[in-house]
Write an enzyme that holds these catalytic residues in place. Sequence first.
Site, PDB file in Angstrom:
ATOM      1  N   ASP A  10       0.877  -1.171   0.000  1.00 13.51           N
ATOM      2  CA  ASP A  10       0.000   0.000   0.000  1.00 13.51           C
ATOM      3  C   ASP A  10       0.916   1.223   0.000  1.00 13.51           C
ATOM      4  O   ASP A  10       2.105   1.119   0.323  1.00 13.51           O
ATOM      5  CB  ASP A  10      -0.860  -0.049   1.286  1.00 13.51           C
ATOM      6  CG  ASP A  10      -1.523   1.262   1.600  1.00 13.51           C
ATOM      7  OD1 ASP A  10      -2.227   1.777   0.713  1.00 13.51           O
ATOM      8  OD2 ASP A  10      -1.335   1.767   2.718  1.00 13.51           O
ATOM      9  N   ASP A  12      -0.252   5.095   0.856  1.00 13.95           N
ATOM     10  CA  ASP A  12      -0.535   6.112   1.872  1.00 13.95           C
ATOM     11  C   ASP A  12      -0.587   5.534   3.278  1.00 13.95           C
ATOM     12  O   ASP A  12      -1.384   4.647   3.564  1.00 13.95           O
ATOM     13  CB  ASP A  12      -1.849   6.810   1.526  1.00 13.95           C
ATOM     14  CG  ASP A  12      -1.693   7.681   0.294  1.00 13.95           C
ATOM     15  OD1 ASP A  12      -2.456   7.495  -0.670  1.00 13.95           O
ATOM     16  OD2 ASP A  12      -0.769   8.529   0.280  1.00 13.95           O
TER      17      ASP A  12
HETATM   18  C1  XBP Z   1      -5.343   6.064   0.956  1.00 16.73           C
HETATM   19  C2  XBP Z   1      -6.519   6.737   0.397  1.00 16.73           C
HETATM   20  C3  XBP Z   1      -6.314   7.884  -0.543  1.00 16.73           C
HETATM   21  C4  XBP Z   1      -5.539   9.008   0.141  1.00 16.73           C
HETATM   22  C5  XBP Z   1      -5.750  10.331  -0.567  1.00 16.73           C
HETATM   23  O1  XBP Z   1      -4.766   5.351  -0.101  1.00 16.73           O
HETATM   24  O2  XBP Z   1      -7.638   6.344   0.689  1.00 16.73           O
HETATM   25  O3  XBP Z   1      -7.607   8.339  -0.893  1.00 16.73           O
HETATM   26  O4  XBP Z   1      -6.050   9.164   1.468  1.00 16.73           O
HETATM   27  O5  XBP Z   1      -5.325  10.215  -1.916  1.00 16.73           O
HETATM   28  P1  XBP Z   1      -3.929   3.977   0.196  1.00 16.73           P
HETATM   29  P2  XBP Z   1      -6.332  10.675  -3.078  1.00 16.73           P
HETATM   30  O6  XBP Z   1      -4.769   2.862  -0.412  1.00 16.73           O
HETATM   31  O7  XBP Z   1      -2.602   4.171  -0.494  1.00 16.73           O
HETATM   32  O8  XBP Z   1      -3.770   3.843   1.694  1.00 16.73           O
HETATM   33  O9  XBP Z   1      -6.878  12.026  -2.681  1.00 16.73           O
HETATM   34  O10 XBP Z   1      -5.465  10.709  -4.315  1.00 16.73           O
HETATM   35  O11 XBP Z   1      -7.400   9.610  -3.122  1.00 16.73           O
HETATM   36 MG    MG Z   2      -2.936   3.221   3.325  1.00 18.38          MG
END
Ligand code: XBP
Ligand code: MG
Length: 256
Positions: A10, A12
Amino acid sequence: MTKLQALIFDVDGTLADTEEAHRCAFNKSFEQAGLDWHWSVELYTKLLGVTGGKERIKYFIDISNPTIPKEVENIDQYIAKLHQEKTHYYKMLAHEGEIPLRPGVERLIRQAHEQGYKLAIATTTTAANVDALFAVTLGTEILAWFDAVVTGEDVTRKKPDPEVYQIALDRLGLTGRDCLAFEDSELGVAAAKAAGIETIVTQNNFTHHHDFSKAILVLDHLGEPSQSFQILKGNANGHHIVDMELLTKLHAKWSL
Ligand code: XBP
Ligand code: MG
């Protein structure tokens, strides 16, 4: 017994502590649009219960009924424009070096690559945000080591739906039992598990209260030789950092 062949990460909250930068970028886009919306850490922690930035803004509107400019005719188009601005500000924060990698991430990715394991990304964010993060941290040459980079733009259903992980498995040519996933959130673990992939969690300030009962190991981070991880759930066989030796043992135990 299947052999571990790939690590799927993953982005973020897992590769880097990005969510505070996302939160600031959302707030900056609201301010620039002349809106009186402000997402506090407390509110953003709640809004992270919805994956995807556009979906998150829509959820905020649904639960908070905030002031929307009367000239807005199409709310989805308005949200998309706000989100486009937000992504611009997020990329600026990334380029300003505001988003450091989490402990152990570069070390593990380099070790896995050197030892011939496949690498993949399965994220809800945009490809632009992945590129921006890698450009200022691991570098684009390391991004090229990844056999699959699957983003929120590649799926019709975001986490906790398993689609992003299923596409990663397809592109890797592997099954869930050949891999281990790395996540920071309950929704991410649910997505990986539903794709048949066992998950190691490195929690963070936005997700420490999540239910990680479906993960095989929950840590505060992947660890560095000078910075042992803390185990919050599970058994690390006496290891103090996540390396390929530990991952091979965990995979042998869990992916029978
Ligand atoms: C986490 C998310 C993303 C980010 C924001 O992604 O849910 O929406 O919070 O990015 P991950 P965007 O699966 O990597 O944990 O505004 O581009 O959606
Ligand atoms: Mg994440």
